[in-house]
Write an enzyme that holds these catalytic residues in place. Structure first.
Site, PDB file in Angstrom:
ATOM      1  CG  HIS A 260      -6.799  37.158 105.223  1.00 45.16           C
ATOM      2  ND1 HIS A 260      -7.281  36.098 106.100  1.00 45.16           N
ATOM      3  CD2 HIS A 260      -5.902  37.377 105.050  1.00 45.16           C
ATOM      4  CE1 HIS A 260      -6.229  35.740 106.617  1.00 45.16           C
ATOM      5  NE2 HIS A 260      -5.313  36.452 106.205  1.00 45.16           N
TER       6      HIS A 260
ATOM      7  CB  CYS B  30     -12.878  31.815 104.535  1.00 43.77           C
ATOM      8  SG  CYS B  30     -13.202  33.385 105.304  1.00 43.77           S
TER       9      CYS B  30
ATOM     10  NE  ARG C  37     -11.173  27.374 102.434  1.00 46.35           N
ATOM     11  CZ  ARG C  37     -11.389  27.294 103.632  1.00 46.35           C
ATOM     12  NH1 ARG C  37     -12.609  27.277 104.238  1.00 46.35           N
ATOM     13  NH2 ARG C  37     -10.469  26.494 104.377  1.00 46.35           N
TER      14      ARG C  37
END
Lengths: 228, 53
Positions: free
Chosen positions: A127, A196, A205
């Site tokens: 994340h 991301c 990305r």
């Protein structure tokens, strides 16, 4: 029913909706981080417990410390990653698989990509924001930075060769065994990190590539990259 | 709406206030425990892999 009652009920519903939205923002920005930090700490503690039991626990399916390694079990941690550039105390568990629920507990190893330290491309996703923000400072990673991993028996030190490289979500070639755009031309022991971009979006990305620089057994102590 | 709830709670004003607080806590707990974890994956922050899993 009078107009007054209708207007008042409508106002109350609006205020309620607003309050729920504010609570949701608090949940996303703050509470997921609190939960994830606790969860990641638990995962790392689990791993250390597992490793402390050493070879005695080898026959059990959870142990990743055997000489002929058992396959990684989906959703279970098997390694700890350290990236000094992201902070001296930055360390996160690496779990098998990239399912949504798995990524809430740590970094996710792409199922089907190479095993840690083996020939091929050991690929890991994490994340950027929410759930502890593990890869918040991802763009600061530079060529030459160390990415250190341990599976309980060996320290693996990878060196970043290229990154952060921006691409589109469908660009699955970046986790190929020899990723085309990384500049690597022959098979080797590579590492790919993905997250991301932009920080709060999902249109692109960010990718970092590294190669295995050195390994040493855990008995030899922490690798140089982690000392200061 | 809230007036209607208040009128239908039992007891005097203090008891009503206490029950109200308990209701609010219960609602917030339900939101954080069940509703938000369900809603959060619908946002884009989970898309960190390159194969759109």
């Amino acid at each position: 029913m009078s107009v007054r009652v209708i207007v008042r009920t409508f106002s109350e519903l609006c205020i309620t909706a607003g309050t729920v939205i504010v609570l949701f923002v608090v949940y996303v920005l703050f509470w997921t981080g609190v939960r994830a930090d606790r969860e990641m700490g638990d995962q790392i503690d689990d791993l250390h417990d597992q490793w402390a039991q050493g070879t005695a626990a080898a026959p059990s399916p959870g142990a990743s410390t055997t000489a002929t390694p058992a396959p990684y079990r989906s959703g279970r941690p098997f390694a700890v990653m350290y990236i000094p550039r992201l902070g001296f105390t930055w360390n996160k568990p690496v779990l098998e698989g990239t399912a949504t629920g798995t990524l809430k507990k740590g970094l996710g190893h792409y199922a089907g990509s190479a095993r840690l330290g083996q020939t091929g491309n050991f690929s890991v996703a994490g994340h950027r924001r929410t759930y502890g923000d593990p890869f918040k400072d991802f763009p600061q990673i530079r060529r030459g930075d160390a990415v250190v991993l341990t599976d309980g028996t060996t320290w693996f030190t990878y060196r970043v060769d290229k990154g952060p490289y921006k691409t589109v979500p469908s660009d699955v070639e970046v986790i190929d065994a020899v990723p085309r755009k990384s500049g690597y031309t022959r098979p080797g022991r590579y590492l790919t990190l993905t997250t991301c971009d932009p920080e709060w979006g999902h249109s692109h990305r960010l990718i970092v590539w590294a190669h295995l620089d050195s390994t040493q057994p855990v008995e030899a102590g922490e690798p140089k990259a982690l000392r200061r | 709406m809230y007036g209607w709830i208040w009128r239908h709670l039992p007891g005097n004003a203090w008891v009503k206030a206490l029950i109200s607080i308990m209701l609010v806590v219960a609602v917030v707990y339900a939101l954080f425990q069940y509703v938000f974890p369900w809603a959060e994956p619908l946002l884009p922050f989970n898309d960190v892999t390159v194969d759109n899993q």
